[in-house]
Write a protein that holds these residues in place. Sequence first.
Motif, PDB file in Angstrom:
ATOM      1  N   ILE A  11       0.908  -1.133   0.102  1.00  0.00           N
ATOM      2  CA  ILE A  11       0.074   0.088   0.070  1.00  0.00           C
ATOM      3  C   ILE A  11       0.751   1.187  -0.058  1.00  0.00           C
ATOM      4  O   ILE A  11       0.477   2.239  -0.596  1.00  0.00           O
ATOM      5  CB  ILE A  11      -0.899   0.142   1.106  1.00  0.00           C
ATOM      6  CG1 ILE A  11      -1.694  -1.248   1.093  1.00  0.00           C
ATOM      7  CG2 ILE A  11      -1.629   1.329   1.352  1.00  0.00           C
ATOM      8  CD1 ILE A  11      -2.760  -1.419  -0.042  1.00  0.00           C
ATOM      9  N   TRP A  12       1.867   1.339   0.692  1.00  0.00           N
ATOM     10  CA  TRP A  12       2.852   2.296   0.829  1.00  0.00           C
ATOM     11  C   TRP A  12       4.246   2.502   0.014  1.00  0.00           C
ATOM     12  O   TRP A  12       4.233   3.454  -0.657  1.00  0.00           O
ATOM     13  CB  TRP A  12       3.029   2.878   2.186  1.00  0.00           C
ATOM     14  CG  TRP A  12       1.788   3.117   3.063  1.00  0.00           C
ATOM     15  CD1 TRP A  12       1.181   2.111   3.819  1.00  0.00           C
ATOM     16  CD2 TRP A  12       1.017   4.490   2.929  1.00  0.00           C
ATOM     17  NE1 TRP A  12      -0.067   2.894   4.374  1.00  0.00           N
ATOM     18  CE2 TRP A  12      -0.274   4.156   3.770  1.00  0.00           C
ATOM     19  CE3 TRP A  12       1.176   5.592   2.208  1.00  0.00           C
ATOM     20  CZ2 TRP A  12      -1.102   5.247   3.798  1.00  0.00           C
ATOM     21  CZ3 TRP A  12       0.241   6.397   2.384  1.00  0.00           C
ATOM     22  CH2 TRP A  12      -1.093   6.291   3.222  1.00  0.00           C
ATOM     23  N   LEU A  13       4.788   1.516   0.353  1.00  0.00           N
ATOM     24  CA  LEU A  13       6.199   1.580  -0.344  1.00  0.00           C
ATOM     25  C   LEU A  13       6.485   1.514  -1.765  1.00  0.00           C
ATOM     26  O   LEU A  13       7.008   2.346  -2.305  1.00  0.00           O
ATOM     27  CB  LEU A  13       7.194   0.571   0.687  1.00  0.00           C
ATOM     28  CG  LEU A  13       8.898   0.775  -0.093  1.00  0.00           C
ATOM     29  CD1 LEU A  13       9.054   1.940   0.469  1.00  0.00           C
ATOM     30  CD2 LEU A  13       9.568  -0.253   1.062  1.00  0.00           C
ATOM     31  N   ILE A  14       5.768   0.597  -2.367  1.00  0.00           N
ATOM     32  CA  ILE A  14       5.723   0.194  -3.632  1.00  0.00           C
ATOM     33  C   ILE A  14       5.244   1.221  -4.398  1.00  0.00           C
ATOM     34  O   ILE A  14       5.892   1.753  -5.461  1.00  0.00           O
ATOM     35  CB  ILE A  14       5.200  -1.091  -4.079  1.00  0.00           C
ATOM     36  CG1 ILE A  14       6.156  -2.413  -3.602  1.00  0.00           C
ATOM     37  CG2 ILE A  14       5.021  -1.169  -5.762  1.00  0.00           C
ATOM     38  CD1 ILE A  14       5.375  -3.785  -3.704  1.00  0.00           C
ATOM     39  N   PRO A  15       4.059   1.936  -4.368  1.00  0.00           N
ATOM     40  CA  PRO A  15       3.450   2.994  -5.010  1.00  0.00           C
ATOM     41  C   PRO A  15       4.310   4.274  -4.787  1.00  0.00           C
ATOM     42  O   PRO A  15       4.648   5.071  -5.625  1.00  0.00           O
ATOM     43  CB  PRO A  15       2.234   3.477  -4.333  1.00  0.00           C
ATOM     44  CG  PRO A  15       1.800   1.877  -3.748  1.00  0.00           C
ATOM     45  CD  PRO A  15       2.871   1.371  -3.135  1.00  0.00           C
ATOM     46  N   ALA A  16       4.959   4.381  -3.521  1.00  0.00           N
ATOM     47  CA  ALA A  16       5.797   5.500  -3.308  1.00  0.00           C
ATOM     48  C   ALA A  16       7.196   5.565  -4.325  1.00  0.00           C
ATOM     49  O   ALA A  16       7.606   6.314  -4.973  1.00  0.00           O
ATOM     50  CB  ALA A  16       6.065   5.784  -1.943  1.00  0.00           C
ATOM     51  N   ILE A  20       7.978   8.115  -7.277  1.00  0.00           N
ATOM     52  CA  ILE A  20       9.601   8.851  -7.364  1.00  0.00           C
ATOM     53  C   ILE A  20       9.867   8.490  -8.578  1.00  0.00           C
ATOM     54  O   ILE A  20      10.692   9.299  -9.247  1.00  0.00           O
ATOM     55  CB  ILE A  20      10.230   8.486  -6.334  1.00  0.00           C
ATOM     56  CG1 ILE A  20       9.759   9.041  -5.040  1.00  0.00           C
ATOM     57  CG2 ILE A  20      11.689   8.843  -6.533  1.00  0.00           C
ATOM     58  CD1 ILE A  20      10.273   8.527  -3.586  1.00  0.00           C
ATOM     59  N   ALA A  21       9.985   7.181  -9.264  1.00  0.00           N
ATOM     60  CA  ALA A  21      10.792   6.832 -10.484  1.00  0.00           C
ATOM     61  C   ALA A  21       9.962   7.627 -11.585  1.00  0.00           C
ATOM     62  O   ALA A  21      10.750   8.224 -12.474  1.00  0.00           O
ATOM     63  CB  ALA A  21      10.538   5.317 -10.619  1.00  0.00           C
ATOM     64  N   ILE A  22       8.622   7.586 -11.706  1.00  0.00           N
ATOM     65  CA  ILE A  22       7.998   8.137 -12.605  1.00  0.00           C
ATOM     66  C   ILE A  22       8.517   9.885 -12.880  1.00  0.00           C
ATOM     67  O   ILE A  22       8.718  10.472 -13.479  1.00  0.00           O
ATOM     68  CB  ILE A  22       6.285   8.181 -12.670  1.00  0.00           C
ATOM     69  CG1 ILE A  22       5.993   6.749 -12.874  1.00  0.00           C
ATOM     70  CG2 ILE A  22       5.822   8.884 -13.438  1.00  0.00           C
ATOM     71  CD1 ILE A  22       4.857   6.324 -12.500  1.00  0.00           C
ATOM     72  N   ALA A  23       8.639  10.508 -11.396  1.00  0.00           N
ATOM     73  CA  ALA A  23       8.803  12.085 -11.349  1.00  0.00           C
ATOM     74  C   ALA A  23      10.112  12.045 -11.880  1.00  0.00           C
ATOM     75  O   ALA A  23      10.334  12.958 -12.553  1.00  0.00           O
ATOM     76  CB  ALA A  23       8.647  12.452  -9.922  1.00  0.00           C
ATOM     77  N   VAL A  24      11.153  11.259 -11.643  1.00  0.00           N
ATOM     78  CA  VAL A  24      12.481  11.415 -12.057  1.00  0.00           C
ATOM     79  C   VAL A  24      12.366  11.264 -13.552  1.00  0.00           C
ATOM     80  O   VAL A  24      13.205  12.093 -14.229  1.00  0.00           O
ATOM     81  CB  VAL A  24      13.530  10.337 -11.314  1.00  0.00           C
ATOM     82  CG1 VAL A  24      14.844  10.243 -11.915  1.00  0.00           C
ATOM     83  CG2 VAL A  24      13.499  10.751  -9.673  1.00  0.00           C
ATOM     84  N   PHE A  25      11.778  10.369 -14.044  1.00  0.00           N
ATOM     85  CA  PHE A  25      11.665  10.080 -15.485  1.00  0.00           C
ATOM     86  C   PHE A  25      11.008  11.245 -16.273  1.00  0.00           C
ATOM     87  O   PHE A  25      11.769  11.760 -17.170  1.00  0.00           O
ATOM     88  CB  PHE A  25      10.944   8.864 -15.741  1.00  0.00           C
ATOM     89  CG  PHE A  25      10.747   8.726 -17.424  1.00  0.00           C
ATOM     90  CD1 PHE A  25      11.845   8.204 -18.138  1.00  0.00           C
ATOM     91  CD2 PHE A  25       9.610   9.075 -18.060  1.00  0.00           C
ATOM     92  CE1 PHE A  25      11.479   8.263 -19.353  1.00  0.00           C
ATOM     93  CE2 PHE A  25       9.397   9.031 -19.393  1.00  0.00           C
ATOM     94  CZ  PHE A  25      10.329   8.280 -20.236  1.00  0.00           C
ATOM     95  N   LEU A  26      10.100  11.768 -15.825  1.00  0.00           N
ATOM     96  CA  LEU A  26       9.540  12.774 -16.434  1.00  0.00           C
ATOM     97  C   LEU A  26      10.370  14.249 -16.381  1.00  0.00           C
ATOM     98  O   LEU A  26      10.574  14.815 -17.343  1.00  0.00           O
ATOM     99  CB  LEU A  26       8.052  13.448 -15.869  1.00  0.00           C
ATOM    100  CG  LEU A  26       6.956  12.361 -15.988  1.00  0.00           C
ATOM    101  CD1 LEU A  26       5.812  12.703 -15.164  1.00  0.00           C
ATOM    102  CD2 LEU A  26       6.708  12.160 -17.540  1.00  0.00           C
ATOM    103  N   ARG A  27      10.895  14.328 -15.313  1.00  0.00           N
ATOM    104  CA  ARG A  27      11.772  15.669 -15.030  1.00  0.00           C
ATOM    105  C   ARG A  27      13.121  15.436 -15.748  1.00  0.00           C
ATOM    106  O   ARG A  27      13.399  16.605 -16.433  1.00  0.00           O
ATOM    107  CB  ARG A  27      12.024  15.541 -13.404  1.00  0.00           C
ATOM    108  CG  ARG A  27      13.046  16.955 -13.027  1.00  0.00           C
ATOM    109  CD  ARG A  27      13.379  17.251 -11.782  1.00  0.00           C
ATOM    110  NE  ARG A  27      13.919  18.373 -11.462  1.00  0.00           N
ATOM    111  CZ  ARG A  27      15.207  18.639 -11.125  1.00  0.00           C
ATOM    112  NH1 ARG A  27      16.069  17.573 -11.689  1.00  0.00           N
ATOM    113  NH2 ARG A  27      15.709  19.814 -11.061  1.00  0.00           N
TER     114      ARG A  27
END
Length: 194
Positions: A11-16, A20-27
């Motif tokens: 519920i928490w760690l995998i989605p977080a 973060i991985a998606i945000a880093v990729f987009l940035r």
Amino acid sequence: MNKHLKYFLKIWLIPAIAGIAIAVFLRGNFFSFVRISGQSMSPNLVNNQIVLLEKKANVSRGTVIVSKTNNLQKQNTGVQDIALRVVALPGDKVNYKKGQLYVNGKKVNQSYISSQVKTETGMSIDTGWSINSLSLSKNWPKSQRNIKKVQKNSYFVLADNRIDPVDSRQYGLIKKRQIEGVVKVFFLGNKNKD
């Protein structure tokens, strides 16, 4: 594995971690935040203002870009990246006369700057010029000397603060490869006049 740990991971760690991985990729590939340095775009953008930069956006007339400065600009201003407005695209002819800017013979609507700024500049050449007369300057790169129109993969850019001659009038065309992205969102936070 205990039930609470499984729940926490699911519920928490995998989605977080995924977020973060998606945000880093987009940035890294599409967007970034940039702090404006200097007064070249004042009053529309000011020193230390934070903006959202779209890295893969189309560059068109009137858009504000952030670009890497060329060696002479960097040496004279100490600034590595600069925000400027695109005035002319590859193949365009640019000239300025009697306080008016023209691209391909048509007067440019510059509603983003005041009438006073349009005519009051810190450069003696602003009584009148063409891209050809500007290109004869020793500050322009040798590959851009004595041109009559904007070269392929290049842009003619101006500062909104026309008294600040850190733009194409002084240093030549901006190459496409120098452009880091197009300013899309202006954040009012950190907007100060330092």
